[in-house]
Design a protein around this motif. Sequence first.
Motif, PDB file in Angstrom:
ATOM      1  N   SER A 112       0.778  -1.238   0.096  1.00 46.00           N
ATOM      2  CA  SER A 112      -0.020   0.095  -0.179  1.00 46.00           C
ATOM      3  C   SER A 112       0.903   1.277   0.014  1.00 46.00           C
ATOM      4  O   SER A 112       0.220   2.386  -0.308  1.00 46.00           O
ATOM      5  N   THR A 226      -7.451   0.790  -5.233  1.00 43.75           N
ATOM      6  CA  THR A 226      -8.104  -0.259  -5.216  1.00 43.75           C
ATOM      7  C   THR A 226      -9.573   0.157  -4.867  1.00 43.75           C
ATOM      8  O   THR A 226     -10.545  -0.710  -4.765  1.00 43.75           O
ATOM      9  N   ASP A 229     -12.439  -1.220  -2.311  1.00 45.30           N
ATOM     10  CA  ASP A 229     -11.805  -2.242  -1.315  1.00 45.30           C
ATOM     11  C   ASP A 229     -11.129  -1.570  -0.476  1.00 45.30           C
ATOM     12  O   ASP A 229     -10.800  -2.082   0.706  1.00 45.30           O
TER      13      ASP A 229
END
Length: 502
Positions: A112, A226, A229
């Motif tokens: 991330s 994302t 999500d």
Amino acid sequence: MFENLSDRLSGVFERLTKQGALSEDDVRTALREVRVALLEADVSLPVARDFVRAVQDKATGQAVTKSVTPGQQVVKIVHDELVHVLGGDADDGALKIDQVPAPILMVGLQGSGKTTTTAKLAKRLTERDRKRVLMASLDTNRPAAMEQLAILGSQIGVDTLPIVPGETPVQIARRAKQQATLGGYDVYMLDTAGRLHIDAELIAQAAEVRDVANPRETLLVVDGLTGQDAVNVATEFDDKIGVTGVVLTRMDGDGRGGAALSMRAITGKPIRFVGLGEKMDAIETFEPSRIAGRILGMGDIVALVEKAQQTFETEQAERMMKRFQKGQFNMNDLKMQMEQMLKMGGVSSMVGMLPGAQKMAKAVDEAGFDDKVIARQIALIQSMTRKERANPQILQASRKKRIAAGAGMQVSDLNKLLKMHRQMSDMMKKMGKGGMLKKAMAGMFGKGGLPGAGGAAPTEEQLQAAQAQLGKMGGFPGAGGANPFATGASLPPGLSGFGKKR
């Protein structure tokens, strides 16, 4: 960030503001398009539905439809509702680092951008807030994770906790706390391990570290690409660990931005920062009112002024101001402006903060004008002698051939640069005589007109005045106000075609 949504909404509101009188049916039709635009931007259905309902309730009364400028009233209502959805009411967005040393826990999934974000925030706290920061990697799972943070620390000049092989994350957290206390640090940041998905081991490890450190902030780093999500990840981490804020990364690659619009509404957690690239300074505070302005094509003049203040050299600025007010503008001045533009994030970054950003971005893109073009223009100027830079009027055919050859470019490229310089020189003379430049600088940098020149920080009213002045003169702050392209949708003749492929 938000390019697709901004494109769609600007089209809807442009039609509304041109219509003049509006009926309630006109507003409802426009808001149906707004809902479709939000869904296409990957905003969750409940958030999009609630948003449109809230706007419709406020926008279909007689106070709007019977007003003098109903279209603009609707745009303001949408702006205010965007601010509410993005920021809520309770949190001011500031990091809570009031105790010494203040622990900040960084959590998130692997990949991330957590380690890079830790370093970016450490750099920001060191440079902007003048805090002494210690970073510690607690990631004993990913190969070379600790070494990565140590390398980033050396690059940005921030201390990292020495690596001791064989320690557990909890032991590292205790040692970081002890060193931060004994070493006189203001903040210590704990970069925890991530996984490819949320599992019991990840949650248990992060919870143990949380209990040891008792962090003032627990920041969840999630990949903005994302989409929804990212919202689900935030919800789960908050349920099991307790999150105080979110950092959305890779937002420079997300033209939709649905995660940002859904995050606060669904999780109730504030978005503290957004990552906009790989560079260590490519991170911005997430301020709802300014983000809403960008989404609606109103620009973000405050962020632009902040960048100018960070990169502006006061003595150089004062010298340039005096020269410009006398109508003097040579190739050295132009080179300084171009270098300033690159320091402030380059063409794409600055264009995105100006009013009418979408139209201007398209015009710039169609003209082929980008950071590489600026670098080539600088190369041409560097190929000149001191005398030629100070007096570009002396450039005749033989000199032009030598300069172009020295920069590895064509004489036609140099001619375009010289034409742009003449246009900007004329603009400077007009601004110097009318006092427009001084007013714009005063609006951007406070009463003194320049950072570090004894002036107070600019107020909202002064920033609005600066925006108005910039609109008149088509300029960027930070380098005397002039700009190679105006703030409209087209480029001036001196620049058009400069970046086109030959």
